[in-house]
Write an enzyme that holds these catalytic residues in place. Structure first.
Site, PDB file in Angstrom:
ATOM      1  CB  ILE A  17       9.401 -36.459   7.689  1.00 29.60           C
ATOM      2  CG1 ILE A  17       9.565 -36.200   9.181  1.00 29.60           C
ATOM      3  CG2 ILE A  17       8.210 -35.705   7.111  1.00 29.60           C
ATOM      4  CD1 ILE A  17       9.986 -34.781   9.518  1.00 29.60           C
ATOM      5  CG  ASP A  40       2.622 -27.740   4.733  1.00 26.91           C
ATOM      6  OD1 ASP A  40       2.026 -28.432   5.560  1.00 26.91           O
ATOM      7  OD2 ASP A  40       2.378 -26.531   4.538  1.00 26.91           O
ATOM      8  CB  THR A 126      16.482 -26.849   2.593  1.00 25.49           C
ATOM      9  OG1 THR A 126      15.721 -28.053   2.795  1.00 25.49           O
ATOM     10  CG2 THR A 126      17.226 -26.485   3.856  1.00 25.49           C
ATOM     11  CE1 TYR A 129       7.829 -20.644   1.943  1.00 23.27           C
ATOM     12  CE2 TYR A 129       8.431 -20.697   4.239  1.00 23.27           C
ATOM     13  CZ  TYR A 129       7.469 -20.560   3.257  1.00 23.27           C
ATOM     14  OH  TYR A 129       6.160 -20.331   3.610  1.00 23.27           O
TER      15      TYR A 129
HETATM   16  P1  ADP Z   1      10.118 -24.943   2.812  1.00 27.24           P
HETATM   17  O1  ADP Z   1       8.932 -24.204   2.274  1.00 27.24           O
HETATM   18  O2  ADP Z   1      10.315 -24.743   4.323  1.00 27.24           O
HETATM   19  O3  ADP Z   1      11.359 -24.724   2.021  1.00 27.24           O
HETATM   20  P2  ADP Z   1       9.707 -27.572   1.570  1.00 27.24           P
HETATM   21  O4  ADP Z   1       8.692 -28.575   1.946  1.00 27.24           O
HETATM   22  O5  ADP Z   1       9.637 -26.969   0.221  1.00 27.24           O
HETATM   23  O6  ADP Z   1       9.683 -26.481   2.752  1.00 27.24           O
HETATM   24  O7  ADP Z   1      11.150 -28.214   1.758  1.00 27.24           O
HETATM   25  C1  ADP Z   1      11.764 -28.484   2.983  1.00 27.24           C
HETATM   26  C2  ADP Z   1      12.600 -29.746   2.857  1.00 27.24           C
HETATM   27  O8  ADP Z   1      11.773 -30.893   3.003  1.00 27.24           O
HETATM   28  C3  ADP Z   1      13.321 -29.895   1.512  1.00 27.24           C
HETATM   29  O9  ADP Z   1      14.670 -30.283   1.757  1.00 27.24           O
HETATM   30  C4  ADP Z   1      12.538 -31.016   0.840  1.00 27.24           C
HETATM   31  O10 ADP Z   1      13.370 -31.791  -0.034  1.00 27.24           O
HETATM   32  C5  ADP Z   1      12.143 -31.852   2.038  1.00 27.24           C
HETATM   33  N1  ADP Z   1      11.026 -32.807   1.871  1.00 27.24           N
HETATM   34  C6  ADP Z   1      10.052 -32.842   0.934  1.00 27.24           C
HETATM   35  N2  ADP Z   1       9.239 -33.898   1.147  1.00 27.24           N
HETATM   36  C7  ADP Z   1       9.711 -34.545   2.257  1.00 27.24           C
HETATM   37  C8  ADP Z   1       9.339 -35.715   2.986  1.00 27.24           C
HETATM   38  N3  ADP Z   1       8.273 -36.444   2.633  1.00 27.24           N
HETATM   39  N4  ADP Z   1      10.087 -36.075   4.076  1.00 27.24           N
HETATM   40  C9  ADP Z   1      11.153 -35.354   4.461  1.00 27.24           C
HETATM   41  N5  ADP Z   1      11.561 -34.238   3.809  1.00 27.24           N
HETATM   42  C10 ADP Z   1      10.859 -33.845   2.728  1.00 27.24           C
END
Ligand code: ADP
Length: 179
Positions: A17, A40, A126, A129
């Protein structure tokens, strides 16, 4: 994968992203807006320290689960960054679906309020959390599709899914929901 909801486009993309050129990027933040791991961490690393400076100044009390707030996007190729706090999965009977749907709805409302025409979402909740991917995909897509049907904007909504598992879960859910 791309579907049309009225005049709006809804797209599923497998990727990172932080590379998306859109008007608004949505961050799956924590309630303290303190940065962290997962998407994040990737967003703060790519966007630089201006993002944290802005959220510290404007939202010293953080953000409640299911809510969304906007900040600068720093070095990201986006105009705005929206921070939303997803629910922690506790088995599904603790209001998780409603809180997750609210994250998407409130983020989309902010996107529209800020005049943005395109927005990129990660699969909120996903990762750390623990929200099961297939269940999260159903909630995420339903809330976005409902919003687009009702509000007819923003023009371009993308889910940026990190890895094949997430992409597959969202693609299966979208096929069923638009059938
Ligand atoms: P949460 O704490 O809301 O679960 P996470 O960051 O641990 O948030 O995960 C949310 C989603 O983002 C997961 O499906 C993870 O694989 C995905 N994710 C991690 N890095 C990226 C990225 N650079 N771009 C898009 N999605 C990502």
């Amino acid at each position: 994968m791309l579907v049309q909801i009225g005049k709006c486009r809804l797209q599923l993309v497998q990727g990172d992203i932080t590379q998306q050129q859109v008007d608004a990027v949505v961050n799956a933040a924590n309630a303290q807006l303190a940065g962290g791991g997962g998407v994040d961490g990737a967003i703060h690393r790519a966007g630089g320290p201006d993002i944290m400076r802005d959220t510290d100044a404007r939202y010293p009390d953080g953000c409640f689960p299911g809510e969304a707030v906007a900040s600068v996007a720093g070095l990201l190729p986006a105009a705005h960054l929206i921070h939303t706090v997803g629910p922690v999965w506790r088995g599904g009977r603790d209001g998780e679906p409603a809180a997750l749907a609210s994250c998407y709805r409130k983020s989309l409302q902010l996107t529209v309020d800020l005049g943005c025409k395109s927005v990129a979402f990660p699969a909120i909740s996903t990762g750390v959390y623990g929200y099961p991917l297939d269940l999260a995909a159903n909630v995420a897509l339903k809330s976005v599709i409902d919003f687009l049907k009702w509000h007819k904007q923003p023009d371009d909504v993308r889910f940026i899914l990190f890895g094949e598992g997430a992409f597959g879960a969202f693609a299966r859910s979208l096929e069923i929901q638009v059938a």
